[in-house]
Write a protein that holds these residues in place. Sequence first.
Motif, PDB file in Angstrom:
ATOM      1  N   CYS A  61     102.875 -25.180  34.261  1.00 54.31           N
ATOM      2  CA  CYS A  61     101.935 -25.589  33.220  1.00 54.31           C
ATOM      3  C   CYS A  61     102.346 -26.969  32.710  1.00 54.31           C
ATOM      4  CB  CYS A  61     101.930 -24.592  32.070  1.00 54.31           C
ATOM      5  SG  CYS A  61     101.500 -22.903  32.562  1.00 54.31           S
ATOM      6  N   ALA A  66     101.161 -35.987  33.150  1.00 54.93           N
ATOM      7  CA  ALA A  66     100.296 -35.629  34.277  1.00 54.93           C
ATOM      8  C   ALA A  66     101.164 -35.452  35.522  1.00 54.93           C
ATOM      9  CB  ALA A  66      99.244 -36.713  34.508  1.00 54.93           C
ATOM     10  N   TYR A  76      96.353 -30.779  44.017  1.00 52.13           N
ATOM     11  CA  TYR A  76      95.847 -30.644  42.659  1.00 52.13           C
ATOM     12  C   TYR A  76      96.440 -31.750  41.793  1.00 52.13           C
ATOM     13  CZ  TYR A  76      94.786 -25.951  44.390  1.00 52.13           C
ATOM     14  OH  TYR A  76      94.331 -24.902  45.136  1.00 52.13           O
ATOM     15  N   GLU A  77      95.597 -32.416  41.052  1.00 56.38           N
ATOM     16  CA  GLU A  77      96.037 -33.438  40.103  1.00 56.38           C
ATOM     17  C   GLU A  77      95.786 -32.892  38.701  1.00 56.38           C
ATOM     18  OE1 GLU A  77      93.925 -36.957  41.209  1.00 56.38           O
ATOM     19  OE2 GLU A  77      95.210 -37.331  42.960  1.00 56.38           O
ATOM     20  N   CYS A  78      96.851 -32.771  37.908  1.00 57.41           N
ATOM     21  CA  CYS A  78      96.793 -32.018  36.661  1.00 57.41           C
ATOM     22  C   CYS A  78      97.178 -32.869  35.459  1.00 57.41           C
ATOM     23  CB  CYS A  78      97.729 -30.806  36.734  1.00 57.41           C
ATOM     24  SG  CYS A  78      97.390 -29.719  38.135  1.00 57.41           S
ATOM     25  N   GLN A  79      96.530 -32.560  34.338  1.00 52.34           N
ATOM     26  CA  GLN A  79      96.811 -33.209  33.066  1.00 52.34           C
ATOM     27  C   GLN A  79      97.369 -32.174  32.096  1.00 52.34           C
ATOM     28  OE1 GLN A  79      96.213 -36.545  32.929  1.00 52.34           O
ATOM     29  NE2 GLN A  79      95.306 -36.528  34.990  1.00 52.34           N
ATOM     30  N   ASP A  82      96.722 -28.125  31.795  1.00 53.96           N
ATOM     31  CA  ASP A  82      96.370 -27.531  33.080  1.00 53.96           C
ATOM     32  C   ASP A  82      97.507 -26.641  33.568  1.00 53.96           C
ATOM     33  OD1 ASP A  82      93.978 -28.878  33.091  1.00 53.96           O
ATOM     34  OD2 ASP A  82      94.658 -30.485  34.411  1.00 53.96           O
ATOM     35  N   VAL A  84      98.863 -24.564  37.317  1.00 51.17           N
ATOM     36  CA  VAL A  84      98.711 -24.342  38.751  1.00 51.17           C
ATOM     37  C   VAL A  84      99.502 -23.097  39.126  1.00 51.17           C
ATOM     38  CG1 VAL A  84      99.228 -25.213  41.061  1.00 51.17           C
ATOM     39  CG2 VAL A  84      98.316 -26.751  39.334  1.00 51.17           C
ATOM     40  N   SER A  94     105.604 -31.367  44.288  1.00 50.75           N
ATOM     41  CA  SER A  94     105.068 -31.871  43.018  1.00 50.75           C
ATOM     42  C   SER A  94     105.612 -33.262  42.758  1.00 50.75           C
ATOM     43  CB  SER A  94     105.416 -30.936  41.859  1.00 50.75           C
ATOM     44  OG  SER A  94     106.819 -30.753  41.759  1.00 50.75           O
ATOM     45  N   LYS A 122      94.218 -24.284  40.505  1.00 52.48           N
ATOM     46  CA  LYS A 122      94.361 -25.046  39.262  1.00 52.48           C
ATOM     47  C   LYS A 122      93.363 -24.555  38.224  1.00 52.48           C
ATOM     48  CE  LYS A 122      93.223 -29.594  37.364  1.00 52.48           C
ATOM     49  NZ  LYS A 122      92.619 -30.896  37.663  1.00 52.48           N
ATOM     50  N   THR A 124      92.172 -25.242  33.953  1.00 55.06           N
ATOM     51  CA  THR A 124      92.304 -25.889  32.660  1.00 55.06           C
ATOM     52  C   THR A 124      92.274 -24.793  31.598  1.00 55.06           C
ATOM     53  OG1 THR A 124      91.262 -27.943  33.391  1.00 55.06           O
ATOM     54  CG2 THR A 124      91.266 -27.511  31.031  1.00 55.06           C
ATOM     55  N   GLU A 181      89.677 -24.614  39.716  1.00 63.18           N
ATOM     56  CA  GLU A 181      89.159 -25.937  40.040  1.00 63.18           C
ATOM     57  C   GLU A 181      89.491 -26.317  41.478  1.00 63.18           C
ATOM     58  OE1 GLU A 181      89.896 -28.920  37.096  1.00 63.18           O
ATOM     59  OE2 GLU A 181      89.985 -27.431  35.501  1.00 63.18           O
TER      60      GLU A 181
END
Length: 301
Positions: A61, A66, A76-79, A82, A84, A94, A122, A124, A181
């Motif tokens: 998490c 990011a 997966y590109e996470c902010q 988010d 995974v 990662s 992923k 949100t 996502e």
Amino acid sequence: MNFADSKKEIRMSYVPEQHTFIPRPLQSSLSIDRLYTAMICDFSGDFVFQGESHDMWEMSCILSGAAGFTAGTEIYECQQGDAVIIPGNLFHTSWAMNKETVQLLTVSFTGEWLYRFIPTGKFTLTPRENRILQLLAGSVRQFCSDREPCDAEMKPEDEQILKNLLETLVLSLNLRRNESEQKAVGTDSDRFSEITEYMKAHIREPLDVSRICLDCGIGRSVLKELFHRYTGAGVIKYYNYLRVRHIIRLLGEGKTMAEIAEQMNFSSQNYLSSFFKRETGMTARQYRSEKLISRGETQTP
């Protein structure tokens, strides 16, 4: 009749209303029964994790910053906010995005009914799920300051609170698993996914960089940069990982090393054995007995 007798008569004539209570048995759909890692870590902007594959499921998490993740062939590109979730035995990497510090909460675990009640991919987090995440993060900070939680001094109540928070979060995500996502969209991420799918389609062949470049229409330097970016490793190292996972699947089906060598186009059984030992650190016999049989994943005794 005096006043005292009248009170006694009224009191004795009152009969409480009778209720019939029908209990509802509560289902326990998911049980996370073992925690292997639980940590909150800050990583610098140049952080790259070259990847691993293990039996445990893993959830990461984003608490701040990011980060990018690969999970098999997905990217997966996470902010912040988010999460995974990666199933067991799937190679994943990662890295920090945007050259900024990133803070991750990562837990790895096993249990019962994971594939049925835990989604992958992923998500949100909703405001409610974020509140659960903050409570979970508080438990991890309090009891699992080290990477390995097995030595943490926790009361049974503390263990169950952490377990319940983790289960509640993933079950909430499972209720909307269809909202998982999609992978990152972009020229580079799409190219990486195309090439890894090509590798999987030719998993029985001894590919090399030249063959991959020719068939996929990509230059050698671009190919190497692409895999270094998304896996932190070389092209052939990643392809060998995919081949090992396929060999393990065949071992689980009860295939002999001679049969696998023929199916996977190795020049000999001895070459297959040395390849497997080099990539896994174990012989096929050791892996079969220590990993597959212990998990009940092989048809052979």
